[in-house]
Scaffold this motif. Sequence first.
Motif, short mmCIF file in Angstrom:
data_model
loop_
_atom_site.label_atom_id
_atom_site.label_comp_id
_atom_site.label_asym_id
_atom_site.label_seq_id
_atom_site.Cartn_x
_atom_site.Cartn_y
_atom_site.Cartn_z
N THR A 38 45.72 31.90 40.95
CA THR A 38 44.71 31.86 39.91
C THR A 38 44.95 32.97 38.89
OG1 THR A 38 43.13 30.98 41.49
CG2 THR A 38 42.23 31.91 39.49
N VAL A 39 45.24 34.15 39.38
CA VAL A 39 45.66 35.27 38.52
C VAL A 39 47.10 35.58 38.92
CG1 VAL A 39 45.18 37.64 37.81
CG2 VAL A 39 43.29 36.15 38.49
N PRO A 40 48.07 35.11 38.14
CA PRO A 40 49.48 35.21 38.56
C PRO A 40 49.96 36.63 38.85
CG PRO A 40 49.28 33.71 36.72
CD PRO A 40 47.95 34.37 36.89
N PHE A 41 49.53 37.61 38.07
CA PHE A 41 49.99 38.98 38.31
C PHE A 41 49.53 39.48 39.67
CE2 PHE A 41 49.05 43.54 38.18
CZ PHE A 41 50.34 44.02 38.05
N LEU A 42 48.27 39.24 40.01
CA LEU A 42 47.75 39.71 41.29
C LEU A 42 48.39 38.95 42.45
CD1 LEU A 42 43.97 40.16 40.41
CD2 LEU A 42 45.73 41.92 40.62
N SER A 43 48.66 37.67 42.27
CA SER A 43 49.31 36.90 43.32
C SER A 43 50.73 37.39 43.55
CB SER A 43 49.31 35.42 42.97
OG SER A 43 47.99 34.94 42.88
N CYS A 44 51.44 37.67 42.46
CA CYS A 44 52.81 38.20 42.57
C CYS A 44 52.80 39.57 43.24
CB CYS A 44 53.43 38.27 41.17
SG CYS A 44 55.15 38.77 41.18
N LEU A 45 51.82 40.38 42.91
CA LEU A 45 51.69 41.69 43.54
C LEU A 45 51.43 41.55 45.04
CD1 LEU A 45 51.50 44.78 43.03
CD2 LEU A 45 49.05 44.43 42.74
N ALA A 46 50.57 40.62 45.43
CA ALA A 46 50.26 40.42 46.85
C ALA A 46 51.49 39.93 47.61
CB ALA A 46 49.11 39.42 47.00
N ILE A 47 52.24 38.99 47.02
CA ILE A 47 53.44 38.48 47.67
C ILE A 47 54.48 39.59 47.80
CG2 ILE A 47 55.36 36.85 47.41
CD1 ILE A 47 52.74 35.55 48.27
N THR A 48 54.62 40.43 46.78
CA THR A 48 55.57 41.54 46.83
C THR A 48 55.21 42.52 47.93
OG1 THR A 48 55.93 41.30 44.45
CG2 THR A 48 56.64 43.37 45.46
N VAL A 49 53.93 42.85 48.04
CA VAL A 49 53.49 43.79 49.09
C VAL A 49 53.69 43.18 50.47
CG1 VAL A 49 51.45 44.92 50.05
CG2 VAL A 49 51.91 45.08 47.61
N LEU A 50 53.39 41.89 50.63
CA LEU A 50 53.59 41.24 51.93
C LEU A 50 55.08 41.19 52.31
CD1 LEU A 50 50.99 38.35 51.80
CD2 LEU A 50 50.94 40.39 53.22
#
Length: 120
Positions: A38-50
Amino acid sequence: MGVMERFHAVQDVIITVQSALDEVACIGERIKNTFNWTVPFLSCLAITVLCAAAVLLYFVPLRYIVLAWGINKFTKKLRDPYLIDNNELLDFLSRVPSDVQMVQYRELKTDFSPSRRRKI
């Protein structure tokens, strides 16, 4: 206690339970919207951290990670006594919109086609 006092007490408990369930549902919707991009930047950040956490868990034994986390947690007040505690995960999720917020903040559809404009 009279009947009205009991009624008001039950009503207060029901409102408290409803608010707690609303918060839990809101957190679930925010987690869903994180992985729905939904918010691409936050999703990309979450995937990167995971992914970084997966790589870290692959190379460093869990025992050492738990040991470092415990030392950090229990010496935090000694290192900085005036530090304000916060939960980074809840801070992150507060930036992701819930389903109710998605409906509220949806852009209004406007039609600016030339046929719809009024000629002066």
